[in-house]
Design a protein around this motif. Structure first.
Motif, short mmCIF file in Angstrom:
data_model
loop_
_atom_site.label_atom_id
_atom_site.label_comp_id
_atom_site.label_asym_id
_atom_site.label_seq_id
_atom_site.Cartn_x
_atom_site.Cartn_y
_atom_site.Cartn_z
N ALA A 38 -51.43 77.17 21.06
CA ALA A 38 -50.42 76.23 20.53
C ALA A 38 -49.06 76.55 21.15
N ILE A 39 -48.97 76.31 22.47
CA ILE A 39 -47.71 76.62 23.17
C ILE A 39 -47.09 75.38 23.78
N ASP A 40 -47.46 74.22 23.25
CA ASP A 40 -46.84 72.96 23.67
C ASP A 40 -45.36 72.98 23.28
N ILE A 138 -41.27 71.89 34.65
CA ILE A 138 -41.96 73.10 35.10
C ILE A 138 -42.27 73.96 33.88
N ASP A 139 -43.59 74.12 33.59
CA ASP A 139 -43.99 74.77 32.34
C ASP A 139 -45.38 75.40 32.49
N ALA A 140 -45.58 76.16 33.56
CA ALA A 140 -46.91 76.77 33.79
C ALA A 140 -46.78 78.29 33.76
N ASP A 141 -47.34 78.99 34.75
CA ASP A 141 -47.23 80.45 34.82
C ASP A 141 -45.80 80.79 35.23
N LYS A 142 -45.15 81.53 34.35
CA LYS A 142 -43.69 81.72 34.48
C LYS A 142 -43.31 82.51 35.73
N VAL A 143 -44.19 83.38 36.19
CA VAL A 143 -43.83 84.20 37.36
C VAL A 143 -43.62 83.36 38.61
N VAL A 164 -36.90 73.44 33.53
CA VAL A 164 -37.80 74.59 33.51
C VAL A 164 -37.85 75.12 32.08
N ASP A 165 -39.06 75.19 31.51
CA ASP A 165 -39.22 75.66 30.13
C ASP A 165 -39.26 77.19 30.09
N ASN A 166 -38.93 77.71 28.94
CA ASN A 166 -39.16 79.12 28.60
C ASN A 166 -38.42 80.12 29.48
N VAL A 167 -37.18 79.81 29.82
CA VAL A 167 -36.46 80.73 30.69
C VAL A 167 -35.64 81.79 29.94
C1 DHB Z 1 -46.11 80.41 26.49
C2 DHB Z 1 -46.04 79.39 27.44
C3 DHB Z 1 -45.22 78.30 27.22
O1 DHB Z 1 -45.10 77.33 28.13
C4 DHB Z 1 -44.47 78.21 26.07
O2 DHB Z 1 -43.66 77.12 25.91
C5 DHB Z 1 -44.54 79.20 25.12
C6 DHB Z 1 -45.37 80.31 25.32
C7 DHB Z 1 -47.00 81.57 26.70
O3 DHB Z 1 -47.62 81.63 27.78
O4 DHB Z 1 -47.10 82.37 25.81
#
Ligand code: DHB
Ligand code: SAH
Ligand code: MG
Length: 221
Positions: A38-40, A138-143, A164-167
């Motif tokens: 549940a990381i939408d 952009i919201d996939a593998d953060k690396v 870019v999400d989750n920065v």
């Molecule tokens: C994670 C990934 C995401 O895109 C997010 O919004 C929150 C968490 C994760 O990989 O944990």
């Protein structure tokens, strides 16, 4: 100030603004049923993506990281009938759930889910001349965020928006000594925003049901 309070405020906003609907709820239910994490994005964040796409008059959108297509549906709804949204997903199971959710949202004609590692799909999209895209999420593998950001600029035109999400990563963004690869990648994106003459932008911290995080929002100059 706690997670409990942030969630309560998100719930209030969802209810008061009527942000959710049966299609979005059904997508989240199929995600859960399929065992997807549940990381939408939240509904309020999805609405922000929708608004940015509407404000940009977006006709072509590229998303990196589909999961079950929840953010895809939000952005897809901002497109005109002849619009196009390409979304890239590594996990075939996630992609299958997403396709079904996108179908349920009536967006199958507009949305193209491509399975595979995004860094493999992106050169194909360039070769197909699928761009330029008006908006990127952009919201996939953060690396890989610095790599995805570079690809976004490459597939953009002046005025394109890159989100870019989750920065912010619970504040990890400010930790210069962090050895966490995702935090280091976030810092590289911030560095690009500050130094790359091709883009201008900002970073907005967020709290809500998904905790403490934030978006980088850039525009191509
Ligand atoms: C994670 C990934 C995401 O895109 C997010 O919004 C929150 C968490 C994760 O990989 O944990
Ligand atoms: N944008 C979605 C959430 C995406 S979660 C939403 O808000 O609804 C991140 C997704 O990126 C996961 O489904 C994960 O499988 C996918 N992913 C991870 N690495 C990837 C890669 N290298 N290429 C494409 N997708 C990837
Ligand atoms: Mg995310």
């Amino acid at each position: 100030m706690t997670q409990e309070l942030w969630s309560a405020v998100d719930h209030y906003i969802d209810d008061e603004l009527g942000l959710t609907d049966p299609v979005l709820e059904a997508a989240l239910a199929s995600n859960a049923e399929g065992g997807l994490p549940a990381i939408d994005v939240t509904a309020a964040q999805g609405k922000l993506l929708y608004m940015l796409a509407m404000l940009a008059g977006a006709r072509r959108i590229l998303e990196i990281g589909t999961l079950g297509g929840y953010s895809t549906i939000w952005m897809g709804r901002a497109l005109p009938p002849n619009g196009k949204l390409i979304t890239l997903e590594f996990d075939p199971k996630h992609a299958a759930v997403a396709k079904s959710n996108i179908e349920g949202a009536g967006l199958s004609e507009i949305v193209d889910v491509r399975v595979g590692a995004a860094l493999d799909s992106l050169p194909l999209i360039e070769a197909e001349k699928g761009g330029p895209f008006d908006l990127f999420f952009i919201d996939a593998d953060k690396v890989n965020n610095p790599n995805y950001f570079e690809w976004a600029v490459r597939l953009s035109r002046p005025g394109s928006i890159i989100i870019v999400d989750n920065v912010v990563r619970e504040g990890g963004l400010a930790d210069a000594t962090s050895e966490d690869a995702a935090i280091r990648a976030s810092r590289k994106v911030a560095e690009l925003l500050g130094s790359d003459p091709r883009v201008d932008g900002t970073v907005i911290q967020t709290v809500g049901t998904k905790g403490y995080d934030g978006f980088a929002i850039a525009m191509v100059v």
